[in-house]
Design a protein around this motif. Structure first.
Motif, PDB file in Angstrom:
ATOM      1  N   ILE A 216       0.868  -1.175   0.000  1.00  0.00           N
ATOM      2  CA  ILE A 216       0.000   0.000   0.000  1.00  0.00           C
ATOM      3  C   ILE A 216       0.901   1.220   0.000  1.00  0.00           C
ATOM      4  N   VAL A 236      -7.244   4.577   4.033  1.00  0.00           N
ATOM      5  CA  VAL A 236      -7.182   3.185   3.612  1.00  0.00           C
ATOM      6  C   VAL A 236      -8.186   2.330   4.390  1.00  0.00           C
ATOM      7  N   GLU A 239     -11.749   3.197   3.282  1.00  0.00           N
ATOM      8  CA  GLU A 239     -12.079   2.680   1.945  1.00  0.00           C
ATOM      9  C   GLU A 239     -11.965   1.162   1.882  1.00  0.00           C
ATOM     10  N   ARG A 240     -11.649   0.555   2.993  1.00  0.00           N
ATOM     11  CA  ARG A 240     -11.516  -0.912   3.076  1.00  0.00           C
ATOM     12  C   ARG A 240     -10.540  -1.426   2.034  1.00  0.00           C
ATOM     13  N   LYS A 241      -9.446  -0.722   1.916  1.00  0.00           N
ATOM     14  CA  LYS A 241      -8.452  -1.105   0.912  1.00  0.00           C
ATOM     15  C   LYS A 241      -7.369  -1.996   1.501  1.00  0.00           C
TER      16      LYS A 241
END
Lengths: 341, 341
Positions: A216, A236, A239-241
């Motif tokens: 990331i 992050v 946005e559930r990344k």
DNA sequence: CAGAATTCTTTACGCGCGTAAACTTTTACT
DNA sequence: AGTAAAAGTTTACGCGCGTAAAGAATTCTG
């Protein structure tokens, strides 16, 4: 303690009954004069506490006793601590350390180099900014002045001393994989080669363990790591990344920001039951033991790096010859298990 | 860019077609020469990038352009940041800042003073260690060198610049009382007058509000505030010695340690429902926005303190006369509301 | 004890620049 | 244009020390 105003070495020599050139010799190296004369000088020294004029000394000496120290960011206690240790070691060796901070800014580093140059130092210990550095300038500096670089390996000078990022990242990746979900790697825009090497080491370690690396990459290039870690961490998470519930941060300061992000987003961090995620860092930063929860990380061997840097510098300074080949000394990190991962 | 090796002012003067005394005058103060000559010099400067020998300059000048900065503990970003701002301001004014850290130790401060003295500085900005300081030595120093003290008010020198602890503590005590249980005051052994003044201010504010002051005094005198806050915080919590669910810490670094203690003891900190206690600090330390939860505190006006310190110093340096009466400038703090209280 | 080896003294010079004094040139202004 | 003021040049000295050379004094050899 007589309060006679002894101002010059001439006067002091007269008062101590020793000739000025001999006194001068004494101040350059107390061991270079006969025992009996040294004692006479030191007796006089107690009476008059005279100190030679530092400017006159440096104007005339072929080489000064100044040693320049440039660190990228003094407001980071990591560097403040290293600077402190370097200073001490230089003083103990009879040198005169002068500390500069680049404040994370290219121009400050350039200024520091120029100022340092005008101090005609006998040697320099430089931790370059990294990406923001004027590498050519530092290289030219290192051509003229015996220089050891540390922390950030920029292919500059004859000697580099730092951490074995490959080993240390390997260590924590292995630990994280063994004890839970394989970590993803969280980094801000890399400010220096350490960041790049760590990412590379992460990828290699993951592949070695048969896992898929997930990186990331967030934020801009800045030395304000905690802030970036916080902002980007929140983003992050929101946005559930996050590809994994385990996050390995490129350094502790980013991890501190990320911990704050997790907290503010209501995620419980740790390895126990009821914890939503694990966060780990790298460096064993002075603050990392005071985070909530305390940060699991890999230590850098501060003192070994400092000691070796200074020793190597003295080697170069005294040898007088350039090393034919650039030398790199890397120290291994140690796993520091706390509660965050 | 010709690479002619111009080493001395003599050579540079010849190359630029200006006499050496005039060139010297220019370097002392570029505004003191006629525009046309200044341009000629600066044109030559571009060609040869010559810089006068700093040692020769300082040997001959009646007073150097050096300004000493001594801070008690550079590994504390608070001081690192102040030092950075001071440096910048000195450089902008054409001076040469030299930074020292006392590393929290009496002997380091003494060494810094002696080293600084041999640099024959035009002025000095000193934030004394406090309790550990050799006050007589600093006073003697301030007798000889124009000196402004800041941060820690030790009745030294002609001018002090710092924070109005009475006002700022009053502010947060009032806030805490208004919004919840009246705070107790948590402090470690006071390292400097700020700590003492803050305790006093706390007591006065509580009494003014009709509350009973409760002071928890813990730990030894040390600059390792977080560690002391953590250790003593855990102890106090474990022994149920807290007289209030609201704790006002003497400074943010102690509060950071206390926050960690609360976390490790399983107490939820904050002002919302479900929170077991509130913790507040003082200083608006750079880290305080990254704690979990973010720390409610009172800001010190860093930049005002720095700016005023430097301005006052220049005043003293230029006036040449001693002020008849010691001058103190105190800046008010502002409430910084975050989540911890 | 003599002679060699060290160490010290004496004398002298120079580092690179600040600064002062006396003089000359440039600028400002009536 | 003439004159005073401002700014420049020339010359010279000294800051406090490092350092070199030559000779005198001390200490170390055997």
């Amino acid at each position: 303690m007589s309060e006679t105003k002894i101002q010059t070495m001439e006067e002091f020599a007269a008062a101590s009954g020793i000739s000025r050139p001999t006194v001068s010799k004494y101040f350059n190296d107390p061991g270079s004069v006969r025992d009996s004369t040294r004692q006479r000088i030191e007796k006089a020294l107690l009476l008059f506490d005279f100190r030679p004029n530092i400017f006159a000394i440096n104007q005339n000496r072929r080489s000064t006793k100044n040693i320049g120290i440039i660190v990228p960011y003094l407001a980071d206690p990591f560097f403040a601590e290293m600077a402190r240790m370097i200073e001490r070691q230089c003083i103990d060796a009879g040198y005169w350390p002068i500390l500069f901070s680049s404040h994370g800014q290219r121009q400050s580093e350039i200024n520091a180099l120029e100022t340092l140059r005008s101090l005609k130092p006998a040697g320099a210990l430089i931790a370059p900014l990294g990406r923001a550095s004027d590498l050519e300038l530092i290289r030219k500096f290192a051509d003229d002045v015996p220089t050891v670089t540390f922390d950030s390996n920029q292919e500059i000078g004859e000697v580099f001393v730092g951490s074995n990022n490959s080993q240390s990242i390997g260590l924590i990746v292995e630990y994280l994989c063994r004890t839970g979900e394989p970590p993803c790697f969280f980094e801000t825009a890399p400010v220096n080669p350490n960041a790049i090497r760590r990412r590379k080491a992460y990828v290699e370690a993951m592949e070695r363990l048969g896992q898929t690396p997930e990186i990331i990459h967030a934020g801009e290039q800045s030395w304000d790591f905690e802030q970036t870690g916080l902002n980007e961490g929140k983003r992050v998470i929101a946005e559930r990344k996050l590809p994994s519930n385990t996050v390995l941060c490129s350094n502790d300061r980013i991890a501190i920001g990320f911990l704050a992000a997790a907290y503010q987003m209501g995620l419980r961090v740790g390895r126990g039951p009821g914890c939503a995620m694990r966060i780990a860092g790298h460096d064993d930063h002075p603050w990392s033991r005071f985070t909530c929860p305390p940060l699991t990380t890999v230590s850098q061997d501060y003192s070994a790096i400092v000691e070796t840097s200074v020793e190597k510098l003295f080697e170069i300074m005294n040898s007088g010859v350039r090393k034919p080949k650039r030398e790199e000394t890397l120290f291994d990190g140690k796993l520091v298990l706390r509660e965050s991962a």
